[in-house]
Design a protein around this motif. Structure first.
Motif, mmCIF file in Angstrom:
data_model
loop_
_atom_site.group_PDB
_atom_site.id
_atom_site.type_symbol
_atom_site.label_atom_id
_atom_site.label_comp_id
_atom_site.label_asym_id
_atom_site.label_seq_id
_atom_site.Cartn_x
_atom_site.Cartn_y
_atom_site.Cartn_z
ATOM 1 N N ALA A 79 -27.549 22.692 54.310
ATOM 2 C CA ALA A 79 -26.430 23.658 55.161
ATOM 3 C C ALA A 79 -26.282 24.491 55.388
ATOM 4 O O ALA A 79 -26.211 25.560 57.343
ATOM 5 C CB ALA A 79 -25.127 22.692 55.613
ATOM 6 N N THR A 80 -25.763 25.642 54.315
ATOM 7 C CA THR A 80 -25.443 27.046 54.431
ATOM 8 C C THR A 80 -25.962 27.833 54.007
ATOM 9 O O THR A 80 -25.661 29.088 54.114
ATOM 10 C CB THR A 80 -24.320 26.681 53.243
ATOM 11 N N ARG A 81 -27.206 27.962 53.936
ATOM 12 C CA ARG A 81 -28.119 28.945 54.391
ATOM 13 C C ARG A 81 -28.302 29.686 54.355
ATOM 14 O O ARG A 81 -28.245 30.668 54.435
ATOM 15 C CB ARG A 81 -29.630 28.207 53.278
ATOM 16 N N ALA A 82 -29.046 28.920 55.776
ATOM 17 C CA ALA A 82 -28.741 29.660 57.176
ATOM 18 C C ALA A 82 -27.717 30.063 57.989
ATOM 19 O O ALA A 82 -26.628 28.924 58.492
ATOM 20 C CB ALA A 82 -30.239 29.676 57.973
ATOM 21 N N VAL A 83 -26.897 31.101 58.225
ATOM 22 C CA VAL A 83 -25.553 31.615 59.402
ATOM 23 C C VAL A 83 -26.625 31.552 60.279
ATOM 24 O O VAL A 83 -27.088 32.414 60.827
ATOM 25 C CB VAL A 83 -24.242 32.091 59.086
ATOM 26 N N PRO A 84 -25.988 30.632 61.406
ATOM 27 C CA PRO A 84 -26.387 31.223 62.960
ATOM 28 C C PRO A 84 -25.443 32.367 63.639
ATOM 29 O O PRO A 84 -24.576 32.725 62.976
ATOM 30 C CB PRO A 84 -26.277 29.627 63.983
ATOM 31 N N PRO A 85 -26.637 32.784 64.170
ATOM 32 C CA PRO A 85 -25.642 34.345 65.109
ATOM 33 C C PRO A 85 -24.409 33.718 65.822
ATOM 34 O O PRO A 85 -24.759 32.830 66.241
ATOM 35 C CB PRO A 85 -26.713 34.553 66.103
ATOM 36 N N ASP A 91 -16.197 31.075 57.388
ATOM 37 C CA ASP A 91 -16.022 29.699 58.190
ATOM 38 C C ASP A 91 -17.416 28.983 58.802
ATOM 39 O O ASP A 91 -16.586 27.361 58.079
ATOM 40 C CB ASP A 91 -15.140 29.997 59.891
ATOM 41 N N TYR A 92 -18.435 29.132 59.237
ATOM 42 C CA TYR A 92 -19.585 28.207 59.391
ATOM 43 C C TYR A 92 -20.103 28.009 57.988
ATOM 44 O O TYR A 92 -19.469 26.093 57.371
ATOM 45 C CB TYR A 92 -20.375 28.744 60.329
ATOM 46 N N GLN A 93 -19.731 28.123 57.033
ATOM 47 C CA GLN A 93 -20.102 28.136 55.475
ATOM 48 C C GLN A 93 -19.206 26.894 55.051
ATOM 49 O O GLN A 93 -19.631 25.674 54.526
ATOM 50 C CB GLN A 93 -20.573 29.287 54.661
ATOM 51 N N ALA A 94 -17.808 27.476 55.169
ATOM 52 C CA ALA A 94 -16.906 26.126 54.988
ATOM 53 C C ALA A 94 -16.791 24.798 55.628
ATOM 54 O O ALA A 94 -16.660 23.635 54.764
ATOM 55 C CB ALA A 94 -15.534 26.912 54.489
ATOM 56 N N ALA A 95 -17.099 24.941 56.212
ATOM 57 C CA ALA A 95 -16.805 23.731 57.343
ATOM 58 C C ALA A 95 -18.555 23.075 57.326
ATOM 59 O O ALA A 95 -18.131 21.777 56.753
ATOM 60 C CB ALA A 95 -17.451 23.882 58.750
ATOM 61 N N ALA A 96 -19.685 23.631 56.899
ATOM 62 C CA ALA A 96 -21.287 23.047 56.556
ATOM 63 C C ALA A 96 -20.959 22.615 55.254
ATOM 64 O O ALA A 96 -21.670 21.129 54.929
ATOM 65 C CB ALA A 96 -21.760 23.830 56.148
#
Length: 419
Positions: A79-85, A91-96
């Protein structure tokens, strides 16, 4: 870096849970809050939450608990490997990560749902509301659901792990139930389970153990007879302490060393999630491969060889520690150590600043280490001093574990690819 202070209470809890006892643990909501902005902080929080969850509500079989770690953290890594634009990466990776591990643990340890919900809320409260958080939570939930689905019916539930094994007829070298309980064989079903990274359970099957008339076998048996006896006069106090220290479950004993590696890695939440995921994938597959070699060769345990064999038979010989109910070759403790060392060497480096480790089976003892190999070397010796394995079985176990770790690392891109 100052040595990391170990948490003996948490390690003891893990060992207790794996022995199917009930233990109360602190609520995950009581875990000290870290800022989600600190790189890797959320991964460390959820590492501790996972350890607490396994300690409080884990399965009775070690490999099932390793599976819980592997599924939950693979979902987090994916879930954390690819970050959407258009979102904040941290914040995205922490939540994921939090969402993925939470959902995996809730599905596999539902008794801890209340504590896990509180821990998730605590993580999300530290992340600004908005698209980054929302998309991260959704990605974590999706990957957890897919990871859980992919592992349905994989044969790693406790009943399947301990599938019945018909005891072979007594013969020289052939495993037989061991005293004092003469219990049925355990862990036979591991070799029938679905691996994560291996192509099959027998992909790295070990060569046959030394023949009963070989010099190596006679040397091994003499060593364990001398140093592993309950009443040994040759085993030193330090050697007895080593046997006691490494007696418990490998999963419980390696929870702290892996945490040291995760804590000290100057990495993001995503990179820390990958370390935890690959570690536990390797350990699940190692336990599958261990069972394959054990039941391919069904080598008798030292207590059977010494009490009933043809070399200086001694019907009263008793090992320092009770022999586990499965064949000698290879040692499961040392396959675990070999795999753990292989992953940690590759992803965290072979050396680290000193860290302390305690054991629930050697109360009051604290040992200090500066490399992962030191843990492996002590495991090899410990099983001989306990009187429950030959050194050949221990050393072969290290080789098998390292082979499985290598396979896991070579297939990491496939394993970590989002489903």
């Amino acid at each position: 870096m100052n040595p990391l202070r170990s948490r003996p209470a948490l390690v003891a809890l893990g060992a207790t849970a794996l022995l199917a006892a009930t233990t109360a643990v602190p609520s995950a909501a009581a875990t000290p809050t870290r800022s989600a902005a600190a790189p890797g902080a959320v991964a460390l929080d959820w590492y501790d939450t996972t350890a607490e969850t396994i300690a409080a509500a884990g399965a009775t079989t070690q490999v099932t608990n390793s599976r819980t770690w592997a599924i939950s953290w693979l979902a987090a890594a994916r879930a954390t490997r690819a970050v959407p634009p258009g979102v904040d990466r941290g914040d995205y990776q922490a939540a994921a990560l939090a969402s993925a591990v939470h959902d995996g643990l809730v599905a596999l340890a539902p008794a801890r749902t209340e504590q896990l919900d509180a821990a998730l809320q605590q993580t999300l409260d530290a992340i600004p509301d908005g698209e980054s958080e929302d998309k991260g939570v959704a990605a974590g939930a999706r990957q957890a659901a897919l990871a859980l689905k992919s592992r349905e019916g994989d044969g790693l539930d406790p009943a399947s792990v301990n599938a019945p094994y018909p005891v072979p007829a007594p013969a020289p070298g052939e495993w037989q139930p061991t005293p004092p309980a003469y219990a049925p064989a355990t862990q036979y079903g591991n070799r029938l389970a679905k691996p994560f990274a291996l192509t099959s359970a027998d992909q790295y099957r070990l060569p046959a153990p030394p023949s009963l008339d070989s010099r190596r076998y006679k040397t091994d048996l003499a060593e364990v007879r001398t140093y592993g006896a309950q009443d040994s006069t040759r085993r030193t106090a330090h050697q007895t302490e080593t046997a006691d220290f490494w007696l418990g479950s490998s999963l419980a004993l390696y929870t702290e060393p892996l945490r040291v590696a995760v804590d000290r890695a100057p990495r993001s939440d995503a990179e820390r999630a990958e370390l935890v995921a690959l570690f536990h994938v390797a350990l699940v597959d190692t336990q599958i491969a261990t069972s394959d070699s054990k039941y391919a060769y069904t080598r008798w345990r030292p207590v059977t060889a010494i009490r009933t064999g043809s070399i200086a038979q001694d019907p009263d010989w008793t090992p320092l520690h009770t022999t586990p109910a499965h064949p000698d070759y290879p040692s499961g403790h040392t396959t675990y150590s070999g795999a753990a060392e292989g992953v940690l060497n590759a992803l965290a480096g072979p050396s680290t600043a000193p860290f302390e480790l305690t054991s629930p089976t050697a109360l009051g003892v604290t040992r200090t280490y500066t490399s992962w190999h030191e843990l492996t070397a002590e495991n090899v010796d410990a099983r001989v001093y306990s009187g429950i394995h030959t050194r050949s079985a221990d050393e072969a176990g290290v080789t098998l574990g390292r082979n499985v770790a290598g396979q896991t690392l070579r297939t990491a891109d496939r394993l970590l690819r989002a489903l």
